[in-house]
Design an enzyme around this catalytic site. Sequence first.
Site, PDB file in Angstrom:
ATOM      1  CG  HIS A 144      -1.405  14.003 -23.515  1.00 15.51           C
ATOM      2  ND1 HIS A 144      -0.767  15.184 -23.845  1.00 15.51           N
ATOM      3  CD2 HIS A 144      -0.493  13.280 -22.802  1.00 15.51           C
ATOM      4  CE1 HIS A 144       0.454  15.175 -23.342  1.00 15.51           C
ATOM      5  NE2 HIS A 144       0.649  14.031 -22.713  1.00 15.51           N
ATOM      6  CD  GLU A 192       4.338  15.460 -22.822  1.00 14.15           C
ATOM      7  OE1 GLU A 192       3.591  16.428 -22.583  1.00 14.15           O
ATOM      8  OE2 GLU A 192       3.921  14.287 -22.922  1.00 14.15           O
ATOM      9  CE  LYS A 233      -2.436  12.872 -14.843  1.00  9.32           C
ATOM     10  NZ  LYS A 233      -2.834  13.350 -16.183  1.00  9.32           N
ATOM     11  NE  ARG A 237      -4.059  -2.038   1.943  1.00  4.30           N
ATOM     12  CZ  ARG A 237      -4.103  -2.993   2.860  1.00  4.30           C
ATOM     13  NH1 ARG A 237      -3.320  -2.931   3.921  1.00  4.30           N
ATOM     14  NH2 ARG A 237      -4.925  -3.996   2.737  1.00  4.30           N
ATOM     15  CD  GLU A 256      -5.964  14.902 -15.634  1.00  6.15           C
ATOM     16  OE1 GLU A 256      -4.757  14.661 -15.600  1.00  6.15           O
ATOM     17  OE2 GLU A 256      -6.756  14.339 -16.398  1.00  6.15           O
ATOM     18  CE  LYS A 270       3.180  17.029 -14.655  1.00  6.09           C
ATOM     19  NZ  LYS A 270       3.313  15.769 -15.305  1.00  6.09           N
ATOM     20  CG  ASN A 322      -4.913  15.404 -19.908  1.00 10.83           C
ATOM     21  OD1 ASN A 322      -3.877  14.809 -19.630  1.00 10.83           O
ATOM     22  ND2 ASN A 322      -5.950  15.448 -19.092  1.00 10.83           N
ATOM     23  CG  HIS A 343       3.742   9.958 -24.498  1.00  7.12           C
ATOM     24  ND1 HIS A 343       2.382   9.779 -24.507  1.00  7.12           N
ATOM     25  CD2 HIS A 343       3.962  11.066 -23.731  1.00  7.12           C
ATOM     26  CE1 HIS A 343       1.798  10.716 -23.767  1.00  7.12           C
ATOM     27  NE2 HIS A 343       2.737  11.513 -23.289  1.00  7.12           N
ATOM     28  CG  HIS A 392      -3.198   8.818 -24.536  1.00  5.53           C
ATOM     29  ND1 HIS A 392      -3.795   9.085 -23.331  1.00  5.53           N
ATOM     30  CD2 HIS A 392      -1.892   9.133 -24.372  1.00  5.53           C
ATOM     31  CE1 HIS A 392      -2.890   9.545 -22.472  1.00  5.53           C
ATOM     32  NE2 HIS A 392      -1.731   9.587 -23.094  1.00  5.53           N
ATOM     33  NE  ARG A 398      -1.490  16.159 -13.186  1.00  6.79           N
ATOM     34  CZ  ARG A 398      -0.753  15.410 -12.383  1.00  6.79           C
ATOM     35  NH1 ARG A 398      -0.988  15.419 -11.087  1.00  6.79           N
ATOM     36  NH2 ARG A 398       0.227  14.656 -12.850  1.00  6.79           N
TER      37      ARG A 398
HETATM   38  N1  GLY Z   1       1.423  14.313 -18.124  1.00  6.21           N
HETATM   39  C1  GLY Z   1       0.218  14.981 -17.752  1.00  6.21           C
HETATM   40  C2  GLY Z   1       0.068  15.136 -16.274  1.00  6.21           C
HETATM   41  O1  GLY Z   1       0.970  14.818 -15.516  1.00  6.21           O
HETATM   42  O2  GLY Z   1      -0.976  15.558 -15.848  1.00  6.21           O
END
Ligand code: GLY
Length: 349
Positions: A240, A184, A142, A120, A229, A219, A237, A256, A244, A233
């Site tokens: 993305h 990015e 993430k 955990r 998010e 960031k 995306n 990516h 994706h 946040r």
């Molecule tokens: N890579 C997008 C984020 O960390 O929210």
Amino acid sequence: MRSVSVYTSREYTVYIGGGLLSEAGGRIMAVCGGETAALITDDIVNKLYGDAAERSLRAAGYAVARFVFPHGERSKTMETYTAILRALAQAKLTRQDVLVALGGGVVGDMAGFAAASYLRGIGFAQLPTTLLSMVDSSVGGKTAVDLPEGKNLAGAFYQPHIVLCDYETLDTLPAEIFNDGCAEMIKHGVILSAELFAILKEPMQSNMEDIITRNITIKRDVVTADEHETGIRKLLNFGHTLGHGIEKHSDYSVPHGSAVAIGMVLASRGAARAGFCDQECHLEITEAVRRYHLPTATDITPDQLIDAAFFDKKRSGKRITLILPERIGKCAAKDFSLDEFADFVRLAV
Ligand code: GLY
């Protein structure tokens, strides 16, 4: 050396400097403590930096258990994740011990999910070795693995205890993998910083510490404001949702950053055609993508992109949120019904 403090549910520091790998053991011990470090990496990074990382961890007093898996997104599966968990159990790691992720986004995401879920949650240090993982994926917590149905569909928010970006490790990156990270950085410029977008027009090699720190600071500001998010946040995306889909339908042969680059070009073309931004904004994004030799188009069909988005995390009930530019430095989340989204994709491609 520079540092950026991140103020999320766990507060931690991201260090950016040359030669940090050799200091990693001591810095990780100071923050995480513990007796055993599980060093998780892929076969390519292991050959380049595995021994140096292990030496540093041992010098700091850790017993080290190393787990190496084949590089690439195709390894980011439940099977590899399970193998990592079993390696942690076999090395008898306790909650006081630490998992060290050495590598790019695949290593950090998957090892992070193992760190989040083993017992955990155990100590977690990120040692990113690609530009993409330094400026994006190692910061913000993430963690995930891919499922056959789509990318990053199983995971957790789990902040690291420390991030060490040794930009000297970028010296061994093939140009196309370095450029993948530039996608990015372009994204950060488009969504939040016209200043960064302008800086990216200049050669960057001479000042990696500064450019990496700028991106991590952007960031950090975003994830500090919205760790899970639910709001701002989502801007991260940009590019993305379509990206994706390109990754999934190319069976992850498109990396990516390249997929995100195409996603940004398509999203901004659709945005210009739908009147959300002017054509100049789309052209500037396309030019930035080309400057870093990233792709601007894909063979993946609109129907495949639409299909993939229906499995994406950004879908909520029968609606999909896309991040679209209004101008360079400002993006907004736009909510589409599934039919509207399908129309938008056909307009954009
Ligand atoms: N890579 C997008 C984020 O960390 O929210």
